[in-house]
Design an enzyme around this catalytic site. Structure first.
Site, PDB file in Angstrom:
ATOM      1  N   TYR A  80       0.838  -1.204   0.000  1.00  0.00           N
ATOM      2  CA  TYR A  80       0.000   0.000   0.000  1.00  0.00           C
ATOM      3  C   TYR A  80       0.870   1.249   0.000  1.00  0.00           C
ATOM      4  O   TYR A  80       0.570   2.227  -0.678  1.00  0.00           O
ATOM      5  CB  TYR A  80      -0.929   0.002   1.218  1.00  0.00           C
ATOM      6  CG  TYR A  80      -1.979   1.097   1.118  1.00  0.00           C
ATOM      7  CD1 TYR A  80      -3.213   0.849   0.503  1.00  0.00           C
ATOM      8  CD2 TYR A  80      -1.728   2.384   1.608  1.00  0.00           C
ATOM      9  CE1 TYR A  80      -4.160   1.845   0.378  1.00  0.00           C
ATOM     10  CE2 TYR A  80      -2.680   3.380   1.484  1.00  0.00           C
ATOM     11  CZ  TYR A  80      -3.889   3.121   0.874  1.00  0.00           C
ATOM     12  OH  TYR A  80      -4.820   4.110   0.751  1.00  0.00           O
ATOM     13  N   PHE A 132      -7.747  21.832 -24.156  1.00  0.00           N
ATOM     14  CA  PHE A 132      -7.993  20.404 -24.297  1.00  0.00           C
ATOM     15  C   PHE A 132      -9.195  20.093 -23.406  1.00  0.00           C
ATOM     16  O   PHE A 132      -9.361  20.689 -22.338  1.00  0.00           O
ATOM     17  CB  PHE A 132      -6.782  19.548 -23.916  1.00  0.00           C
ATOM     18  CG  PHE A 132      -7.070  18.090 -24.142  1.00  0.00           C
ATOM     19  CD1 PHE A 132      -7.166  17.597 -25.433  1.00  0.00           C
ATOM     20  CD2 PHE A 132      -7.334  17.235 -23.086  1.00  0.00           C
ATOM     21  CE1 PHE A 132      -7.516  16.272 -25.663  1.00  0.00           C
ATOM     22  CE2 PHE A 132      -7.673  15.905 -23.305  1.00  0.00           C
ATOM     23  CZ  PHE A 132      -7.764  15.422 -24.591  1.00  0.00           C
ATOM     24  N   THR A 133     -10.016  19.138 -23.861  1.00  0.00           N
ATOM     25  CA  THR A 133     -11.302  18.876 -23.208  1.00  0.00           C
ATOM     26  C   THR A 133     -11.191  18.684 -21.685  1.00  0.00           C
ATOM     27  O   THR A 133     -11.787  19.441 -20.918  1.00  0.00           O
ATOM     28  CB  THR A 133     -11.953  17.623 -23.836  1.00  0.00           C
ATOM     29  OG1 THR A 133     -11.000  16.555 -23.799  1.00  0.00           O
ATOM     30  CG2 THR A 133     -12.340  17.886 -25.282  1.00  0.00           C
ATOM     31  N   ASP A 223       1.476  20.605 -20.119  1.00  0.00           N
ATOM     32  CA  ASP A 223       0.783  19.353 -20.382  1.00  0.00           C
ATOM     33  C   ASP A 223       1.770  18.522 -21.200  1.00  0.00           C
ATOM     34  O   ASP A 223       1.938  18.730 -22.402  1.00  0.00           O
ATOM     35  CB  ASP A 223      -0.514  19.606 -21.153  1.00  0.00           C
ATOM     36  CG  ASP A 223      -1.310  18.328 -21.398  1.00  0.00           C
ATOM     37  OD1 ASP A 223      -0.688  17.235 -21.381  1.00  0.00           O
ATOM     38  OD2 ASP A 223      -2.528  18.407 -21.609  1.00  0.00           O
ATOM     39  N   LYS A 266      -0.260   8.073 -23.353  1.00  0.00           N
ATOM     40  CA  LYS A 266       0.140   8.509 -24.697  1.00  0.00           C
ATOM     41  C   LYS A 266       1.638   8.207 -24.876  1.00  0.00           C
ATOM     42  O   LYS A 266       1.999   7.049 -25.022  1.00  0.00           O
ATOM     43  CB  LYS A 266      -0.173  10.001 -24.881  1.00  0.00           C
ATOM     44  CG  LYS A 266      -1.461  10.487 -24.223  1.00  0.00           C
ATOM     45  CD  LYS A 266      -2.728   9.958 -24.864  1.00  0.00           C
ATOM     46  CE  LYS A 266      -4.020  10.336 -24.123  1.00  0.00           C
ATOM     47  NZ  LYS A 266      -4.290  11.689 -23.763  1.00  0.00           N
ATOM     48  N   ARG A 390     -13.570  15.869 -33.553  1.00  0.00           N
ATOM     49  CA  ARG A 390     -12.937  16.944 -32.804  1.00  0.00           C
ATOM     50  C   ARG A 390     -13.409  18.245 -33.447  1.00  0.00           C
ATOM     51  O   ARG A 390     -12.725  18.849 -34.249  1.00  0.00           O
ATOM     52  CB  ARG A 390     -11.399  16.823 -32.864  1.00  0.00           C
ATOM     53  CG  ARG A 390     -10.819  15.843 -31.858  1.00  0.00           C
ATOM     54  CD  ARG A 390     -11.140  16.246 -30.451  1.00  0.00           C
ATOM     55  NE  ARG A 390     -10.583  15.395 -29.401  1.00  0.00           N
ATOM     56  CZ  ARG A 390     -11.272  15.033 -28.318  1.00  0.00           C
ATOM     57  NH1 ARG A 390     -12.531  15.348 -28.168  1.00  0.00           N
ATOM     58  NH2 ARG A 390     -10.694  14.337 -27.362  1.00  0.00           N
ATOM     59  N   PHE A 457     -19.248  14.848 -25.967  1.00  0.00           N
ATOM     60  CA  PHE A 457     -18.839  14.028 -27.117  1.00  0.00           C
ATOM     61  C   PHE A 457     -18.702  12.549 -26.777  1.00  0.00           C
ATOM     62  O   PHE A 457     -18.851  11.694 -27.640  1.00  0.00           O
ATOM     63  CB  PHE A 457     -17.523  14.549 -27.714  1.00  0.00           C
ATOM     64  CG  PHE A 457     -16.365  14.551 -26.760  1.00  0.00           C
ATOM     65  CD1 PHE A 457     -16.175  15.614 -25.893  1.00  0.00           C
ATOM     66  CD2 PHE A 457     -15.487  13.486 -26.715  1.00  0.00           C
ATOM     67  CE1 PHE A 457     -15.115  15.609 -24.991  1.00  0.00           C
ATOM     68  CE2 PHE A 457     -14.414  13.483 -25.841  1.00  0.00           C
ATOM     69  CZ  PHE A 457     -14.237  14.543 -24.973  1.00  0.00           C
TER      70      PHE A 457
END
Ligand SMILES: *Cc1c(COP(=O)(O)O)cnc(C)c1O
Length: 465
Positions: A80, A132-133, A223, A266, A390, A457
């Site tokens: 943990y 960005f969303t 980001d 990514k 998009r 979306f």
């Protein structure tokens, strides 16, 4: 001597890996494809994966792990607290990205949630190079308003600007002057810019943003989701970087920022995971405390030990020169092939995806009839190839007025998972898109019949008009 048929100057490239395990993928019959997309409300997010032949919905969490990463799963320390995999991850984020303090999160938006809560207060303005969303919704939920300060070329799908992700320094400085630095918690810098078509930010721009923000005492947060791909573009396009290693370019780029959040699904070649890294000890202390509320203890952040190990190893592989060249090279291959058939796409081709320009593809469909959503549905119906919208659907509604936002770009994204598909898959996908393009005059657009409140979306449903 016979004439040489091959041009020795033109060498083919091949992927720097070979396949060890395969996963079956089948193409449904045409009538089934039609039925499935109708049942999914013409939303590709609502299709079952097993009904998809070539899945270009996203490059997120869909990449293939290496044997080195899979071996790492077996070394998961599932304690943990204080898992050794956390320390490996922390060391690699420090080594490859250069930040001081690291906390893992279950994925990118977990880190966005923390960073927004720690930095933003009600009434703040957050400038960034295109929204960005998930990034923007966390900034809004924390009481901030996102302000787009990207260069104008970003909204022109045909501009060949090599760094369409750049921040327009004039726009940024105007905002800093108008609102005052006390209302600007940080500059939200993304590299590459997903919504602009995977377009990069130059090193020079990063350096200039840093200098400007230093004058106003405003931090720059990155980001870093596709910062390795961004570093590759700098190597390919920016003077002075052609001989440098992608890993070194990445380190330098990050050095102009004060921290970063990451969707490791990514660049880092894992199916799940993310992190938040900051250099500011006090802000980090707050984030490290909040992670316990929302994600899990600060040494696992909602992840299994094995997931952190796969991520630590994925970071190492992500900056290898031949990996990144093959990865971005495959995207370029798909883009060039579509261009050769006169399919309108965003140029230059981006790092993780080819973006189809639905406004030019379907000039007869008005934006309120969702041309990009229509196109994504048609591409699936043609060959079982899944892409995503998009455009106006992703842009959502203005939280103040409740009205639809009408973004400049109306795109369909064909994103490539890393190390998953072959060149033959790219050929099949291109043929499907070419067929839809050939029949473009028949498309009529869609009407939204169900609209969820948040990030619509993902779950909206449609009917043909
Ligand atoms: C995917 C993504 C995120 C969010 O990360 P998740 O892992 O999907 O939560 C944030 N920023 C960018 C640029 C992304 O592409």
């Amino acid at each position: 001597m016979s004439e040489r048929r091959r041009d020795p100057a033109k060498k083919s490239w091949a992927e720097p890996w070979k396949v060890k395990m395969v996963e079956p993928a089948r193409q449904l019959a045409p009538e089934l494809l039609r039925e499935r997309i109708r049942d999914a409300g013409y939303n590709t997010f609502l299709l079952r994966s097993e009904d998809v032949y070539i899945d270009l919905l996203t490059d997120s969490g869909a990449s293939a792990m290496s044997d080195y990463q899979w071996a790492g799963l077996m070394l998961g320390d599932e304690a943990y607290a204080g898992s050794r995999n956390f320390y490996h991850l922390e060391a690699n984020v420090q080594k490859f990205y250069g930040y001081t303090y690291v906390v893992p999160t279950h994925q990118g938006r977990g880190a966005e949630h923390l960073v927004s809560k720690v930095y933003i207060k009600k009434g703040d303005f957050v400038p960034g190079n295109m929204y960005f969303t998930t990034t923007r919704i966390h900034q809004e939920l924390a009481g901030g308003t996102f302000v787009d300060v990207i260069v104008d070329e970003a909204s022109d799908p045909q501009s060949l600007h090599p760094f369409k992700g750049n921040v327009d320094l004039q726009k940024l400085e105007d905002l800093l002057k108008k609102k005052g630095q006390n209302c600007i918690p940080y500059v939200s810098l993304a590299a590459t810019v997903n919504m602009a078509g995977g377009q990069p930010v130059s090193m020079q721009n990063a350096r200039e943003i840093r200098a400007l923000c230093d004058r106003y005492g405003v931090p720059v947060l990155l980001d870093a989701t596709r910062a390795v791909e961004n570093a590759y573009f700098i190597q390919q396009r920016e003077t002075g970087y052609g001989e440098k290693k992608v890993a070194d370019i990445l380190r330098e780029f990050c050095s102009y920022t004060d921290g970063a959040w990451m969707s490791a699904k990514k660049d880092s070649l894992v199916n799940i995971g993310g992190w938040l890294a900051l250099n500011d000890a006090e802000k980090f202390g707050e984030a490290q405390n909040l992670v316990v509320v929302y994600e899990g203890l600060h040494t696992y952040g909602g992840l299994a030990g094995r997931d952190m190990e796969a991520m630590a190893r994925g970071i190492e592989e992500s900056v290898e020169e031949d990996h990144i060249r093959a990865r971005v090279g495959q995207v370029e291959y798909l883009g060039q092939k579509l261009l050769g058939w006169d399919v309108p796409i965003v140029l230059p081709v981006g790092g993780h995806a080819v973006f189809l320009d639905a406004k030019r593809f379907y000039p007869h469909i008005p934006q309120e009839r969702f041309p990009a959503q229509t196109l994504a549905a048609e591409i699936y119906r043609e060959a079982g190839v899944r892409t995503m919208e998009r455009g106006i659907l992703s842009a959502g509604r203005d939280p103040q007025t409740g009205l639809n936002r009408f973004p400049g770009l109306e795109l369909v994204r064909a994103a490539l998972p890393r190390r998953v598909y072959t060149q033959a898959h790219m050929d099949v996908a291109t043929e499907a898109i070419e067929e839809v393009h050939w029949n473009r005059a028949r498309a009529r657009g869609l009407r939204m019949v169900y609209e969820p409140k948040y990030l619509r979306f993902f779950q909206a449903r449609f009917e043909p008009v």
